[in-house]
Design a protein around this motif. Sequence first.
Motif, PDB file in Angstrom:
ATOM      1  N   GLU A  76       9.881  47.061   3.879  1.00  0.00           N
ATOM      2  CA  GLU A  76      10.207  47.348   2.588  1.00  0.00           C
ATOM      3  C   GLU A  76      11.303  46.468   2.108  1.00  0.00           C
ATOM      4  O   GLU A  76      11.347  45.974   0.833  1.00  0.00           O
ATOM      5  CB  GLU A  76      10.160  48.509   2.362  1.00  0.00           C
ATOM      6  CG  GLU A  76       9.962  49.147   0.850  1.00  0.00           C
ATOM      7  CD  GLU A  76       8.666  48.676   0.253  1.00  0.00           C
ATOM      8  OE1 GLU A  76       8.805  48.365  -1.040  1.00  0.00           O
ATOM      9  OE2 GLU A  76       7.864  48.756   0.810  1.00  0.00           O
ATOM     10  N   ASP A 134       9.311  50.510   8.716  1.00  0.00           N
ATOM     11  CA  ASP A 134       8.529  50.324   7.636  1.00  0.00           C
ATOM     12  C   ASP A 134       9.720  50.219   6.433  1.00  0.00           C
ATOM     13  O   ASP A 134       9.400  49.310   5.813  1.00  0.00           O
ATOM     14  CB  ASP A 134       8.191  51.748   7.339  1.00  0.00           C
ATOM     15  CG  ASP A 134       7.582  51.946   5.782  1.00  0.00           C
ATOM     16  OD1 ASP A 134       6.337  51.360   5.550  1.00  0.00           O
ATOM     17  OD2 ASP A 134       8.181  52.511   5.133  1.00  0.00           O
ATOM     18  N   GLN A 163       9.115  55.463  13.278  1.00  0.00           N
ATOM     19  CA  GLN A 163       8.106  55.419  11.921  1.00  0.00           C
ATOM     20  C   GLN A 163       8.692  54.699  10.940  1.00  0.00           C
ATOM     21  O   GLN A 163       8.226  53.796  10.321  1.00  0.00           O
ATOM     22  CB  GLN A 163       7.419  56.499  11.768  1.00  0.00           C
ATOM     23  CG  GLN A 163       6.308  57.125  12.936  1.00  0.00           C
ATOM     24  CD  GLN A 163       5.216  56.145  13.118  1.00  0.00           C
ATOM     25  OE1 GLN A 163       4.882  55.223  12.231  1.00  0.00           O
ATOM     26  NE2 GLN A 163       4.801  55.866  14.435  1.00  0.00           N
ATOM     27  N   GLY A 169       4.869  56.080   4.718  1.00  0.00           N
ATOM     28  CA  GLY A 169       5.518  54.877   4.484  1.00  0.00           C
ATOM     29  C   GLY A 169       6.088  54.790   3.146  1.00  0.00           C
ATOM     30  O   GLY A 169       5.604  55.850   2.284  1.00  0.00           O
TER      31      GLY A 169
END
Length: 212
Positions: A116, A112, A108, A35
């Motif tokens: 953010e 993330d 993934q 991440g």
Amino acid sequence: MTAEKRRTPAGAAVLRGDITAAIRRALMQELAAVGYGRLSIEAVARRAGVSKTAVYRRWNSKLDLVLEVVAAAAGRRLPALDTGSLRTDLSLLFQVVTHALRHPLAAQIIPDLLAEAARNPTIDETLQRVLRAQQQEVVGQLITRAVRRGDLPADTDPDTAVDLIVGPLYWRIAIARTPVTDSYLETLVESVALGLGAQDAVPRQRSATSPG
């Protein structure tokens, strides 16, 4: 002065493309693994098999690296979607988007980065700009062609169309993480065509429910 200038074509002019490509690949893999919050230039360099200096020659910071590489990946051009029919255009688009969102790295990285982006205005602005531009280009052209063929009403709103076409698949794959089957995609094509006001949607429904 002239001799000095000739001796220093440093920077991008002498950067090896294979090293740059390795760093970009490593960034995507590291971003998917840990991440954005735990991402470090050191880890990216280690995964790419290069020094930290090699990374900093190309990007000033972790943020610059992530924004450039992710923007380039998100902005890749999709194949032309011009099959001659709204439904087959939608079907092809849904297959391409499904394949992209199912990729392990995308599965993934995208959630993330969106999380953010809620905390980082720079990431948010870049993602919105790049993703929206691609959506508008691909879906906008699809809608324009459909209107021109008479598949959709002339007053079809492109912004609404983008949300209606892109939203369901993203929600199902990236957020709900629910399997996408061929039958689901077929149903989605019909639902979106109907939602957009496809000119043959009503006749097609009537023929399916009428006797004989």
